[in-house]
Design an enzyme around this catalytic site. Structure first.
Site, mmCIF file in Angstrom:
data_model
loop_
_atom_site.group_PDB
_atom_site.id
_atom_site.type_symbol
_atom_site.label_atom_id
_atom_site.label_comp_id
_atom_site.label_asym_id
_atom_site.label_seq_id
_atom_site.Cartn_x
_atom_site.Cartn_y
_atom_site.Cartn_z
ATOM 1 N N TYR A 1 0.677 -1.238 -0.034
ATOM 2 C CA TYR A 1 0.037 0.029 0.059
ATOM 3 C C TYR A 1 0.737 1.237 0.152
ATOM 4 O O TYR A 1 0.559 2.179 -0.530
ATOM 5 C CB TYR A 1 -0.985 0.026 1.076
ATOM 6 C CG TYR A 1 -2.362 -0.695 0.527
ATOM 7 C CD1 TYR A 1 -3.046 0.020 -0.125
ATOM 8 C CD2 TYR A 1 -2.548 -2.108 0.885
ATOM 9 C CE1 TYR A 1 -4.350 -0.731 -0.488
ATOM 10 C CE2 TYR A 1 -3.636 -2.662 0.472
ATOM 11 C CZ TYR A 1 -4.600 -1.937 -0.118
ATOM 12 O OH TYR A 1 -5.737 -2.536 -0.674
ATOM 13 N N CYS B 1 -11.005 0.260 16.691
ATOM 14 C CA CYS B 1 -12.142 1.302 17.109
ATOM 15 C C CYS B 1 -12.736 1.852 15.862
ATOM 16 O O CYS B 1 -13.477 2.910 16.018
ATOM 17 C CB CYS B 1 -11.360 2.330 18.126
ATOM 18 S SG CYS B 1 -10.471 3.546 17.452
ATOM 19 N N CYS C 1 -3.286 3.795 15.325
ATOM 20 C CA CYS C 1 -4.389 4.706 15.611
ATOM 21 C C CYS C 1 -4.071 5.636 16.565
ATOM 22 O O CYS C 1 -3.638 5.417 17.610
ATOM 23 C CB CYS C 1 -5.568 3.977 15.980
ATOM 24 S SG CYS C 1 -6.955 4.914 16.848
ATOM 25 N N HIS D 1 -15.081 1.713 -3.287
ATOM 26 C CA HIS D 1 -14.181 0.897 -2.518
ATOM 27 C C HIS D 1 -13.311 1.631 -1.342
ATOM 28 O O HIS D 1 -12.076 1.055 -1.347
ATOM 29 C CB HIS D 1 -13.094 0.339 -3.503
ATOM 30 C CG HIS D 1 -14.095 -0.671 -4.392
ATOM 31 N ND1 HIS D 1 -13.603 -1.201 -5.709
ATOM 32 C CD2 HIS D 1 -15.213 -1.412 -4.477
ATOM 33 C CE1 HIS D 1 -14.336 -2.043 -6.134
ATOM 34 N NE2 HIS D 1 -15.408 -2.184 -5.425
ATOM 35 N N ASN E 1 -12.315 3.290 -7.981
ATOM 36 C CA ASN E 1 -10.993 3.468 -7.702
ATOM 37 C C ASN E 1 -10.847 4.086 -6.103
ATOM 38 O O ASN E 1 -11.831 4.646 -5.584
ATOM 39 C CB ASN E 1 -10.436 4.766 -8.622
ATOM 40 C CG ASN E 1 -10.352 4.078 -10.040
ATOM 41 O OD1 ASN E 1 -10.631 2.957 -10.394
ATOM 42 N ND2 ASN E 1 -10.151 5.029 -11.144
ATOM 43 N N VAL E 2 -9.382 3.723 -5.812
ATOM 44 C CA VAL E 2 -9.387 4.470 -4.430
ATOM 45 C C VAL E 2 -8.330 5.359 -4.243
ATOM 46 O O VAL E 2 -7.845 5.860 -3.375
ATOM 47 C CB VAL E 2 -8.767 3.259 -3.516
ATOM 48 C CG1 VAL E 2 -9.823 2.108 -3.477
ATOM 49 C CG2 VAL E 2 -7.471 2.554 -4.315
HETATM 50 P P1 NAD Z 1 -9.309 -3.367 -13.818
HETATM 51 O O1 NAD Z 1 -7.626 -3.313 -13.758
HETATM 52 O O2 NAD Z 1 -9.897 -4.748 -13.906
HETATM 53 O O3 NAD Z 1 -9.689 -2.812 -15.345
HETATM 54 C C1 NAD Z 1 -9.035 -1.772 -16.135
HETATM 55 C C2 NAD Z 1 -9.744 -1.403 -17.409
HETATM 56 O O4 NAD Z 1 -9.445 -0.186 -17.940
HETATM 57 C C3 NAD Z 1 -9.548 -2.446 -18.340
HETATM 58 O O5 NAD Z 1 -10.805 -2.977 -18.928
HETATM 59 C C4 NAD Z 1 -8.718 -1.787 -19.505
HETATM 60 O O6 NAD Z 1 -8.829 -2.253 -20.619
HETATM 61 C C5 NAD Z 1 -9.205 -0.328 -19.165
HETATM 62 N N1 NAD Z 1 -8.163 0.572 -19.386
HETATM 63 C C6 NAD Z 1 -6.651 0.567 -19.314
HETATM 64 N N2 NAD Z 1 -6.247 1.784 -19.831
HETATM 65 C C7 NAD Z 1 -7.289 2.425 -20.033
HETATM 66 C C8 NAD Z 1 -7.365 3.962 -20.538
HETATM 67 N N3 NAD Z 1 -6.414 4.967 -20.738
HETATM 68 N N4 NAD Z 1 -8.672 4.393 -21.061
HETATM 69 C C9 NAD Z 1 -9.677 3.607 -20.851
HETATM 70 N N5 NAD Z 1 -9.663 2.370 -20.415
HETATM 71 C C10 NAD Z 1 -8.501 1.863 -20.080
HETATM 72 O O7 NAD Z 1 -9.927 -2.169 -12.908
HETATM 73 P P2 NAD Z 1 -11.183 -2.248 -12.436
HETATM 74 O O8 NAD Z 1 -12.305 -2.642 -13.467
HETATM 75 O O9 NAD Z 1 -11.314 -0.491 -11.830
HETATM 76 O O10 NAD Z 1 -11.135 -3.125 -11.268
HETATM 77 C C11 NAD Z 1 -10.263 -3.666 -10.607
HETATM 78 C C12 NAD Z 1 -10.287 -3.095 -9.070
HETATM 79 O O11 NAD Z 1 -8.842 -2.497 -8.935
HETATM 80 C C13 NAD Z 1 -11.333 -2.270 -8.445
HETATM 81 O O12 NAD Z 1 -11.909 -2.735 -7.532
HETATM 82 C C14 NAD Z 1 -10.609 -1.077 -8.014
HETATM 83 O O13 NAD Z 1 -10.714 -0.706 -6.615
HETATM 84 C C15 NAD Z 1 -8.972 -1.280 -7.972
HETATM 85 N N6 NAD Z 1 -8.173 -0.502 -8.441
HETATM 86 C C16 NAD Z 1 -7.970 0.575 -8.010
HETATM 87 C C17 NAD Z 1 -6.842 1.674 -8.851
HETATM 88 C C18 NAD Z 1 -7.107 3.088 -8.700
HETATM 89 O O14 NAD Z 1 -7.649 3.770 -7.682
HETATM 90 N N7 NAD Z 1 -6.714 3.754 -9.510
HETATM 91 C C19 NAD Z 1 -5.968 0.984 -9.541
HETATM 92 C C20 NAD Z 1 -5.800 -0.486 -9.623
HETATM 93 C C21 NAD Z 1 -6.921 -1.252 -9.056
HETATM 94 ZN ZN ZN Z 2 -8.327 2.989 17.234
#
Ligand code: NAD
Ligand code: ZN
Length: 250
Positions: free
Chosen positions: A72, A135, A152, A124, A107-108
Site C-alpha cells: 500500500y 475502534c 491509531c 471501494h 478507484n481508491v
Molecule cells: P481493472 O484493472 O480490472 O480494469 C481496468 C480497465 O481499464 C480494463 O478494462 C482496461 O482495458 C481499461 N483501460 C486501461 N487503460 C485505459 C485507458 N487509458 N482508458 C480507458 N480504459 C482503459 O480495474 P477495475 O475494473 O477498476 O477493477 C479492479 C479493482 O481494482 C477495483 O476494485 C479497484 O478498486 C481496483 N484498483 C484501483 C486503482 C485506482 O484507484 N486507480 C488502480 C488499480 C486497481
Molecule cells: Zn483505534
C-alpha cells in the site's frame, strides 16, 4: 476502429448524454491509467510476483500486515504523485453542464475529487485513509506513512488501509447510494473498468434492464461491452474530452 468510426460514436454518445435525464458514470482503474497509476491487470513492476488476491484481502493482512502495508505504501506513493488527467476533468465538465449527476468509482485514488467532481461515490474507499482495526477511527494521510503499520491516534492499535478488500462487503451507505443512482439513471457512462468486480460490474446492467442506454469508453472490450449501446474504443483521456467538445457544439 477508424477515426471516422470514433467521430461517429462520439457524436452518438454526445447526443444520448445531452438528451438524458439522469446520467451516471461508473469508473474503474482505466480512467487513472493515464495519470500513471497502473491498473490491477497491468504490469505492477516490483509487485508483479504477488497476486492482488494475495495482498488485497483481510486474510493477507492478518497473516502479514507489514507486507500488505509495504504494498500500500508503494501504491500510495504512486497515487500521491499522480494528478488527474483529461478524462477526470472531462467528467467535471459534464457535471458542471448539469448532464452528469454523479460518478460511482471503484478507484481508491481520490482523483475524481481532486479534479473537482462534486458528486463522487467511492465504492471501494480511499487509499488516502487508514482505519483502526479496533475502534474504526479513520485517519487521512497527507503522505504515505513513514512507519508501518501506522497506529491509531485514538487507541494505539494498528490501522489498516480504509479500502474494500476482496471478500469484503461494500459499506452499506456507499452501496445504497450507488444503487439508488443507477436505479434512477437513464444513461450509464462506463469508463475504464473491466466490469468483472461485483457489484460494480452489475450497475450498468440495472440501467440497461430498465430500458436506459449504456455508453462505454475503454481501450479494450470488457464484461460491459455486450450491453453497450455505444462502445468507443480509446483512452479515457482522449475520448471523454471529445465527447465534451461535441456536446458544446450541439
Ligand atoms: P481493472 O484493472 O480490472 O480494469 C481496468 C480497465 O481499464 C480494463 O478494462 C482496461 O482495458 C481499461 N483501460 C486501461 N487503460 C485505459 C485507458 N487509458 N482508458 C480507458 N480504459 C482503459 O480495474 P477495475 O475494473 O477498476 O477493477 C479492479 C479493482 O481494482 C477495483 O476494485 C479497484 O478498486 C481496483 N484498483 C484501483 C486503482 C485506482 O484507484 N486507480 C488502480 C488499480 C486497481
Ligand atoms: Zn483505534
Amino acid at each position: 476502429m477508424t477515426m471516422v468510426d470514433i467521430e461517429e460514436f462520439v457524436a452518438r454518445a454526445a447526443e444520448i448524454l445531452v438528451n438524458s435525464r439522469h446520467a451516471v458514470c461508473l469508473t474503474g482503474a482505466g480512467i487513472s491509467a493515464e495519470s500513471g497509476i497502473p491498473t490491477f491487470r497491468g504490469k505492477d513492476g516490483l509487485w508483479k510476483k504477488f497476486r492482488v488476491e494475495d495482498l488485497a484481502t483481510p486474510e493477507a493482512f492478518k497473516r502479514n500486515p507489514n507486507l500488505v502495508w509495504e504494498w500500500y505504501k508503494w501504491r500510495m506513493q504512486l497515487v500521491y504523485n499522480a494528478r488527474p488527467n483529461a478524462g477526470h476533468f472531462a467528467l467535471v465538465d459534464l457535471e458542471t453542464m448539469g448532464i452528469l449527476k454523479c460518478i460511482v468509482t471503484q478507484n481508491v485514488d481520490g482523483l475524481h475529487l481532486i479534479a473537482g467532481s462534486k458528486c463522487v461515490v467511492e465504492l471501494h474507499g480511499s487509499i488516502r485513509r487508514g482505519r483502526c482495526i479496533e475502534c474504526d477511527f479513520k485517519v487521512t494521510f497527507d503522505n504515505p506513512p513513514e512507519t508501518i503499520p501506522p497506529k491509531c491516534t485514538k487507541c494505539g492499535c494498528i490501522l489498516r488501509p480504509d479500502v474494500v478488500w476482496f471478500g469484503e462487503p461494500i459499506p452499506s451507505q456507499s452501496l445504497n447510494k450507488a444503487l439508488e443512482l443507477f436505479h434512477k439513471a437513464d444513461v450509464a457512462l462506463v469508463v475504464g473498468t473491466s466490469g468483472v468486480v461485483y457489484p460494480a460490474g452489475y450497475f450498468p446492467y440495472i440501467v440497461k434492464e430498465k430500458g436506459g442506454a449504456v455508453i462505454e469508453v475503454n481501450i479494450d472490450k470488457s464484461a460491459i461491452t455486450p450491453i453497450a449501446d455505444v462502445f468507443i474504443r480509446g483512452k479515457a483521456g482522449e475520448i471523454l474530452p471529445k465527447i465534451v467538445d461535441k456536446i458544446k457544439l450541439l
